[in-house]
Design a protein around this motif. Sequence first.
Motif, PDB file in Angstrom:
ATOM      1  N   ILE A 236       0.724  -1.303  -0.179  1.00  0.00           N
ATOM      2  CA  ILE A 236      -0.044   0.066  -0.150  1.00  0.00           C
ATOM      3  C   ILE A 236       0.584   1.308   0.153  1.00  0.00           C
ATOM      4  CG2 ILE A 236      -1.876  -1.059   1.179  1.00  0.00           C
ATOM      5  CD1 ILE A 236      -0.847   0.362   3.933  1.00  0.00           C
ATOM      6  N   GLU A 237       0.437   2.428  -0.196  1.00  0.00           N
ATOM      7  CA  GLU A 237       0.963   3.671  -0.182  1.00  0.00           C
ATOM      8  C   GLU A 237       2.046   3.690   0.844  1.00  0.00           C
ATOM      9  OE1 GLU A 237      -1.631   7.194  -0.296  1.00  0.00           O
ATOM     10  OE2 GLU A 237       0.057   8.506  -0.090  1.00  0.00           O
ATOM     11  N   TRP A 238       1.714   3.323   1.945  1.00  0.00           N
ATOM     12  CA  TRP A 238       2.829   3.483   3.335  1.00  0.00           C
ATOM     13  C   TRP A 238       3.618   2.199   3.432  1.00  0.00           C
ATOM     14  CZ3 TRP A 238      -2.539   4.424   5.249  1.00  0.00           C
ATOM     15  CH2 TRP A 238      -2.984   5.927   4.768  1.00  0.00           C
ATOM     16  N   HIS A 307       0.230  11.520  11.853  1.00  0.00           N
ATOM     17  CA  HIS A 307      -1.115  11.668  11.700  1.00  0.00           C
ATOM     18  C   HIS A 307      -1.456  10.457  10.404  1.00  0.00           C
ATOM     19  CE1 HIS A 307      -2.784  14.709  14.209  1.00  0.00           C
ATOM     20  NE2 HIS A 307      -1.598  14.587  14.724  1.00  0.00           N
ATOM     21  N   GLN A 308      -0.629  10.668   9.320  1.00  0.00           N
ATOM     22  CA  GLN A 308      -1.091  10.003   8.082  1.00  0.00           C
ATOM     23  C   GLN A 308      -1.431   8.709   8.152  1.00  0.00           C
ATOM     24  OE1 GLN A 308       2.067   9.876   4.832  1.00  0.00           O
ATOM     25  NE2 GLN A 308       0.522  10.848   3.380  1.00  0.00           N
ATOM     26  N   GLU A 314      10.278   6.849  12.676  1.00  0.00           N
ATOM     27  CA  GLU A 314      11.551   6.194  12.983  1.00  0.00           C
ATOM     28  C   GLU A 314      12.186   6.351  14.359  1.00  0.00           C
ATOM     29  OE1 GLU A 314      12.707   4.457  10.844  1.00  0.00           O
ATOM     30  OE2 GLU A 314      11.402   5.206   8.817  1.00  0.00           O
ATOM     31  N   GLU A 317      11.971  10.024  16.404  1.00  0.00           N
ATOM     32  CA  GLU A 317      11.215  10.838  15.661  1.00  0.00           C
ATOM     33  C   GLU A 317       9.716  11.092  16.601  1.00  0.00           C
ATOM     34  OE1 GLU A 317      10.311   9.591  11.662  1.00  0.00           O
ATOM     35  OE2 GLU A 317       8.381  10.875  11.928  1.00  0.00           O
ATOM     36  N   ARG A 322       3.003  17.318  16.249  1.00  0.00           N
ATOM     37  CA  ARG A 322       2.275  16.338  15.482  1.00  0.00           C
ATOM     38  C   ARG A 322       2.268  15.127  16.132  1.00  0.00           C
ATOM     39  NH1 ARG A 322      -1.144  17.888  11.805  1.00  0.00           N
ATOM     40  NH2 ARG A 322      -0.489  16.275  10.249  1.00  0.00           N
TER      41      ARG A 322
ATOM     42  N   HIS B 306       2.698  19.117   6.375  1.00  0.00           N
ATOM     43  CA  HIS B 306       2.123  17.929   6.893  1.00  0.00           C
ATOM     44  C   HIS B 306       2.090  16.907   5.582  1.00  0.00           C
ATOM     45  CE1 HIS B 306      -0.736  20.158   9.690  1.00  0.00           C
ATOM     46  NE2 HIS B 306       0.261  20.319  10.159  1.00  0.00           N
ATOM     47  N   HIS B 307       2.187  15.876   5.779  1.00  0.00           N
ATOM     48  CA  HIS B 307       2.075  14.759   4.812  1.00  0.00           C
ATOM     49  C   HIS B 307       0.758  14.352   4.897  1.00  0.00           C
ATOM     50  CE1 HIS B 307       6.251  12.785   4.047  1.00  0.00           C
ATOM     51  NE2 HIS B 307       6.529  13.683   4.970  1.00  0.00           N
ATOM     52  N   GLN B 308      -0.014  14.232   5.821  1.00  0.00           N
ATOM     53  CA  GLN B 308      -1.440  13.900   5.804  1.00  0.00           C
ATOM     54  C   GLN B 308      -2.091  14.598   4.613  1.00  0.00           C
ATOM     55  OE1 GLN B 308      -3.854  14.438   9.371  1.00  0.00           O
ATOM     56  NE2 GLN B 308      -4.832  12.214   9.100  1.00  0.00           N
ATOM     57  N   ASP B 309      -2.242  15.977   4.992  1.00  0.00           N
ATOM     58  CA  ASP B 309      -3.238  16.848   3.893  1.00  0.00           C
ATOM     59  C   ASP B 309      -2.350  17.626   3.157  1.00  0.00           C
ATOM     60  OD1 ASP B 309      -2.317  17.932   6.123  1.00  0.00           O
ATOM     61  OD2 ASP B 309      -4.240  19.017   6.787  1.00  0.00           O
ATOM     62  N   ARG B 322       9.548  15.754   8.804  1.00  0.00           N
ATOM     63  CA  ARG B 322       8.454  15.471   8.204  1.00  0.00           C
ATOM     64  C   ARG B 322       7.936  16.567   7.316  1.00  0.00           C
ATOM     65  NH1 ARG B 322       6.290  10.597   7.477  1.00  0.00           N
ATOM     66  NH2 ARG B 322       4.070  11.257   8.129  1.00  0.00           N
ATOM     67  N   VAL B 382      16.391   7.271   7.768  1.00  0.00           N
ATOM     68  CA  VAL B 382      16.898   6.177   7.197  1.00  0.00           C
ATOM     69  C   VAL B 382      16.957   5.894   5.716  1.00  0.00           C
ATOM     70  CG1 VAL B 382      15.801   4.782   9.391  1.00  0.00           C
ATOM     71  CG2 VAL B 382      14.299   5.309   7.233  1.00  0.00           C
ATOM     72  N   PRO B 394       3.706   4.811  -5.670  1.00  0.00           N
ATOM     73  CA  PRO B 394       2.465   5.163  -4.619  1.00  0.00           C
ATOM     74  C   PRO B 394       3.046   6.221  -3.621  1.00  0.00           C
ATOM     75  CG  PRO B 394       3.493   2.915  -3.942  1.00  0.00           C
ATOM     76  CD  PRO B 394       4.421   3.597  -5.050  1.00  0.00           C
ATOM     77  N   ARG B 395       4.278   6.355  -3.421  1.00  0.00           N
ATOM     78  CA  ARG B 395       4.629   7.205  -2.190  1.00  0.00           C
ATOM     79  C   ARG B 395       4.945   8.515  -2.522  1.00  0.00           C
ATOM     80  NH1 ARG B 395       6.717   1.957  -1.378  1.00  0.00           N
ATOM     81  NH2 ARG B 395       5.145   0.677  -0.091  1.00  0.00           N
ATOM     82  N   ALA B 396       4.337   9.486  -2.262  1.00  0.00           N
ATOM     83  CA  ALA B 396       4.853  10.921  -2.207  1.00  0.00           C
ATOM     84  C   ALA B 396       6.039  11.032  -1.613  1.00  0.00           C
ATOM     85  CB  ALA B 396       3.544  11.640  -1.987  1.00  0.00           C
TER      86      ALA B 396
END
Lengths: 645, 645
Positions: A236-238, A307-308, A314, A317, A322, B306-309, B322, B382, B394-396
Motif C-alpha cells: 500500500i501507499e505507506w 497522523h497520516q 523512525e 522521531e 504532531r 504535513h504529509h497527511q493533508d 516530516r 533512514v 505510490p509514495r509521495a
Amino acid sequence: MTSTTTTTAPLSPVAPPAGARRPLGQDEVRITGGFWGARQDVNARATLAHIRSRLESEGWLGNFDLAVAGRLPAGRRGREFSDSEVYKYLEAVAWEIGRRGDAELDRLFADTVRRVAAAQEPDGYLNTQFGRPGQAARWSDLEWGHELYCLGHLFQAAVARGRTRPGADDGLLDVAVRAADLICEVFGPGGRSAVCGHPEVEVGLAELGRLTGDARYTAQARLFVERRGHGTLADIEWGRSYFQDDQPVRDTSSLHGHAVRANYLAAGAVDVAVDTDDRGLLDALRQQWTRTVARRTYITGGQGSHHQDEAFGEDWELPPDRAYSETCAGIGSIMFSWRLLLADGDAAYADLIERTLYNVLATSPDPRGTSFYYANTLHQRVPGIPADPSTTSPRASSSLRAPWFDVSCCPPNVARTLASLDAYLATVDSAGVQLHQYAPAEIRTTLPDGRAVGFDVETDYPRTGLIRLRIVGDSEAEWTLTLRVPAWAEGATVTVKDAGAASTHDVPTGPVELRRAFLDGDIVELLLPMAPRFTYADTRIDAVRGCVAVERGPEVLALESVDLPGGLVDVDDVRIDTSAGLRERDGRVWARVQQLRDEDGSWPYSPEPTDGRDTADVTGEVPLVRYHDWALRGPSTMRVWVPTA
Amino acid sequence: MTSTTTTTAPLSPVAPPAGARRPLGQDEVRITGGFWGARQDVNARATLAHIRSRLESEGWLGNFDLAVAGRLPAGRRGREFSDSEVYKYLEAVAWEIGRRGDAELDRLFADTVRRVAAAQEPDGYLNTQFGRPGQAARWSDLEWGHELYCLGHLFQAAVARGRTRPGADDGLLDVAVRAADLICEVFGPGGRSAVCGHPEVEVGLAELGRLTGDARYTAQARLFVERRGHGTLADIEWGRSYFQDDQPVRDTSSLHGHAVRANYLAAGAVDVAVDTDDRGLLDALRQQWTRTVARRTYITGGQGSHHQDEAFGEDWELPPDRAYSETCAGIGSIMFSWRLLLADGDAAYADLIERTLYNVLATSPDPRGTSFYYANTLHQRVPGIPADPSTTSPRASSSLRAPWFDVSCCPPNVARTLASLDAYLATVDSAGVQLHQYAPAEIRTTLPDGRAVGFDVETDYPRTGLIRLRIVGDSEAEWTLTLRVPAWAEGATVTVKDAGAASTHDVPTGPVELRRAFLDGDIVELLLPMAPRFTYADTRIDAVRGCVAVERGPEVLALESVDLPGGLVDVDDVRIDTSAGLRERDGRVWARVQQLRDEDGSWPYSPEPTDGRDTADVTGEVPLVRYHDWALRGPSTMRVWVPTA
C-alpha cells in the motif's frame, strides 16, 4: 515461563497458563476509590450508557438487526469495522458486571448478545459488512476489511463473559466458539495462508483457547503470528510495514507501522510465545519492547508519531506538535507490557503501564466520561474548535475531546480497560504477592501453596506519595510482599509497623521485597517522593531539543494558555527558568517563566544564533496543569515541552 | 499598479496589464548556459520525452482517445485529475518551442492537441472523468473532481501557445476559449455559485482574459476568488481550510491548508487584484506572503509541513524530518511571488524565488531529468528504498527520486517551469531594466519610451559570485540598471568599467540602481560574497532548536551519510562544531564535527540536562553536499539542520 502453573484462571483479561507471575483477577482485587476508582465510577455511570446510545443512534448495533432482517447492505451504517465497537462495548459491560454486578447491565448485555447472535450465519460467520448479495465476498479484502479483527474483539468479549459469569446462558461464548471454529477451518493448516490487515484476532484466539482449553485456537493464533511479515497482504501507499507484514515478528527489532496494529500484534505474539514456550519469540518481543520504549515513545507513554498513517516514526522521531499518540495505541501498549510483565515479572513493564495509564488512558475521557481524545497531542499551537456534540467528529486530530468519531475505536477501548482495571494491579508467584499499581484497594488471594493472604491499600496517590498497606489475616509462614518503586522515585522509603515497632528504610527504585510472616494489622508504608521535577529528553529526540518537561510522580504536567496570568500571551512565547526551580502551592505546581515578545519578523533564518527577539521584561510564576486535565476549561494552547530560558 | 501599461504582451506565462514592472519574455531574455541552462537542456532533451512516454504508457493521453471512441468510462486510467498532466505537458512543450523552436516538438504538440481537441464536447466541456453514461455527472464533485482545475491548466497551455506562436493553426486556443465560455455560462453571474476544490482555474482564466482581451474571463476569475471562503465546498476530515474555503481570501492572514492549492489561489488572486485594480485585495495578499515567509516556510523555500493533508502547518510548525515541501508547492510559491514582484517590484519576492529555484525546483529532478522528488524532506533518518523504474511510485514521501507517481503533478510542473524560466529573469519599468536572477543570458528589450537597451550576462553563479554584464548598444540618454543583491549577500560590491575607468563600490542588500547613459561595451560587475555561512533559525521554530544549517550563496547545503568518513556512522550522531568555522576545499564546503556514541539506552527522559551519552573521541572534517544534489549517490541519510556541539 517457569514458576507458576494455574489451575483456575483468574477473572482477568489475560490468563496465561505459565509465566513468572499470575495476575490477580477481579475476584481477588477490588479498587475501592481514589483516582482510578472515581474514573471507574464515571465509566460505569456515564460512559457505558453514552457508548450504547451512540451504537444505537449511529446504527452500528442496528446493522446486526438489518442483517437478520435481510436488509443489508442497503441500510448499513458506519465503517467496515463498526461491529468491533459493539464487541468492545460488550467486553466493557462484561467486566463491569464482573466488577460489581448490575442486573440492568446484565439485561442490556443479554439483549445485545441476542441481536449479535441472531446475525451469525449457520457456518459461524459473523460480520455485517461482507458476504451478502451486494456486499463484497467474505475474506475478499483482508487488507482493509477487518473481519478477523472484529472477531478478535468478539472473542475478548466472550472471554470476559466466560470468566466473570461462567455458565451464563446468554450464548456469547457459543457465538465466539462457532466463529473461531470457522476461522480455524478457513485459515488453519491447509487453508488460506493469510492474515488480517489489523492484528487483534491473535490475542482473541489465544485467550479463547486459554478459556476453552481448545488447542486449535492457540495453534491458529500462532499460525497468524508466524505468517505475518511474509507479504501476504498487498503493498500500500505507506508500505507493508503499516500492517507489520514487512518482516516476521521474530525478526523485528522495534515496533513499527500503525501503532495500534503493532501493539496488538506484539501482545498476541507474547500470548503465543508463552502458550507454546517459544523463548526465541519471547526474546525478540522483549527486545522490541525495550527499543520501542527507548526510542519511539513519548514522555506520556504515548506511541505513534504520524497522523497520516497513525504510525510509529523512525527512532527519535517524536514531534510533540504532531504527536498522534492514539488512545488505542496507549491501550495496546498496556496490553503488550502487561503480558511481558506476566511472563518476566520485570518492574519496568509496570513503570510504563503506570505512565501510560495516567497520561494517555486518563487523558482521553473528560470528567463526565462522555467525550474523548482519539489523538493525544503534546503541543497545541492554536486553540481547538469544540466538537459538535450532536454529530460524529471527522477529525481524529481534534484538539478538544469529542463525543464520538467516525472511527470510534477509542471510547469503547477506554471503557473496557477501565472496567477491567482491577485485574492490572497485582500478581502472585510462589513467593508471594506483587503490587504493581497503587490505588485504594482490597486484595485477597491464595498463594500457589494454598495459603490465603490479603491486605488493604489506603492511599490518595498520586495526590500524595504515601501508600499504606494493612495486612488482613495472620500468616503462619513467611511470604514476600513486593512493591514497585517507580524509576522516577529516587529517595523512596518503606516503613513496616507491627505490634512491636516501626522501622523505616530507604529503598532503591525497582522492586522492593519484604519477606516475613505478616500478621493481621501489620502496616507497610511506601513513601514515594512527589516533589515536582524537571525532565530532559535524550538530545537525539530532535523535536524537543533545548526544552524541559515537568513531572510530578507518575503524572506529566503541561503549560496551558488558560493558566497564563495577565501580560503573558501564548505558551509558545514562554521560556521556563529552570534555575528558579519548581514550587507547590494550592495543590498545583508553579514554574517561573519569561515571556518573549512575539514579533512579526520577516525571513526567520539568520546568521546570528539568537532568536531575533528581545526577552520581554515580563516574567512571572505560572501554574502547570496535569496533562490529563488539559483542555477542560475551553479552547486553549498547551505545551508539555517548554524551551528553557 | 501605476507605472507601465503594455501594448504587446511579453512572451511570458504572466503578462499583467498593469503593475510596477513588466516582465521580459522569451523574445527578450535568453538563458545561454550555466546552472539553469544545463537544466533547461536536460528538460528539453530528456524530461519532455520521459513525460510524454509516461502519459502514453499510463494511458492518461489515451483517455482522450477513449473518449472520442465512446469507450469511457470502462477503459479510463489514472486519477481524476490526470487530464491536467497532459495540459501541463502541452504548456511545457509550448514554452520549449517558444524558447528555441523545434519542428519535431511542434509536430508532437499538434498531434497531442488534436487528440485532446477531439474529445471536447459540442458545448465546450472537456474532461475524461465526468459526464458520460456510467460516469458521475459534470460538476457533481467539485470538492475532489478537479474539472475546473484541469481546465485552468488547459488555459495556461493555450496561453503559452498563443503567446509564443500567435496564429498557430493547431486549434488549442479555440479549445480553451470554448471551455472558458462554458465555465462562464455555468459558473458566471446567475449561474452556480460554486468553486473548484483545487484552485488553478483562476490563474488560467485571468491569463486567458489577458491574452484574448475577453473581460468575461477576468470577471469569472474574480468571481471564483471572491466566492472562495464562504463554505460552498463540503466540510471534510481536515476542514474546509484544506481547500481555502474556510475564510475569504481578503480576510486571510496567512497561507493555510493544502500548500499547492493555497499558492495557486493566491497567484490567481494577485492576477484578479491587478486586473481589477483592487488595492485592498492586493494588500491582503502582500500581507499573507510576508507572514507565510516569516513563519511557514522552510529554509529551502519549501512550503507544506504535513504529509497527511499536504498542508501548511501552524506558524513555526516546520519539522525537517516530516517536511512535505511538495515540489508543486514550491512552484506555486514562485508563481505567487513573481506576480507580487510584477505588481510591487520588491526585491524580497525575487529573493524567495531564487531560494526556491535552487533548493526546491532544482532538487526535484535528477541530473538525467527522468526521476523526481514529489516531497522534499530536510532530514532523512533512514536510507530510502529506490523506486522501481518500471512502475509508478505510490509514495509521495519517497526518499529517493522516482520516475513517476500515481499522482504525478510534479514532473510536468517542473518541466513547464524550466521551459519558461527565461521569462522569470528580468523586468522593465519606465526607468530601465531590473535583473532579478543571475544566469548567463542575452537580454534585449525596449523601454516604455521606445529606446532599445540590451546587455549580456556572463557568470558561473552560483559556483562563484561574479556576475558580469556587458552592455550591448549605445544609449543616448540615461537609464537605470537595477541589480538585486540578495538578502544573504552582505558585503557585495559593484564595479562599473567603461572606456574611461573602473570604479568599485560597496553595495547594501536589496536593489542596487545604476543610472547612466550606458555605452556599448560598458561592463558592470556584481560581486556577491560566496563564503559558506552558518544559518540559525528563529527559536520559535521548535523543530530545529539548537541546530545550525550551512548555506553558500543561494544554495542550502546538507550533511549526507555517504560523505561521512570512516568512524562516523550516521548523520544523526553528528554534532557540528561551529567554532571551527567552515572551509572550502576541492569545490566543496567542509565542516568540523564530533560524533556521539549511539548507545542503546532505555527510557530516554531523565532528570539531567545531558544527552545521556558521551561524546565519542571521533571528530573530523566532513564535506557538505548541495541540498539539490543529495541522494544522487544511492540510499543515504541526510540532515539540513545539524545540532551544534
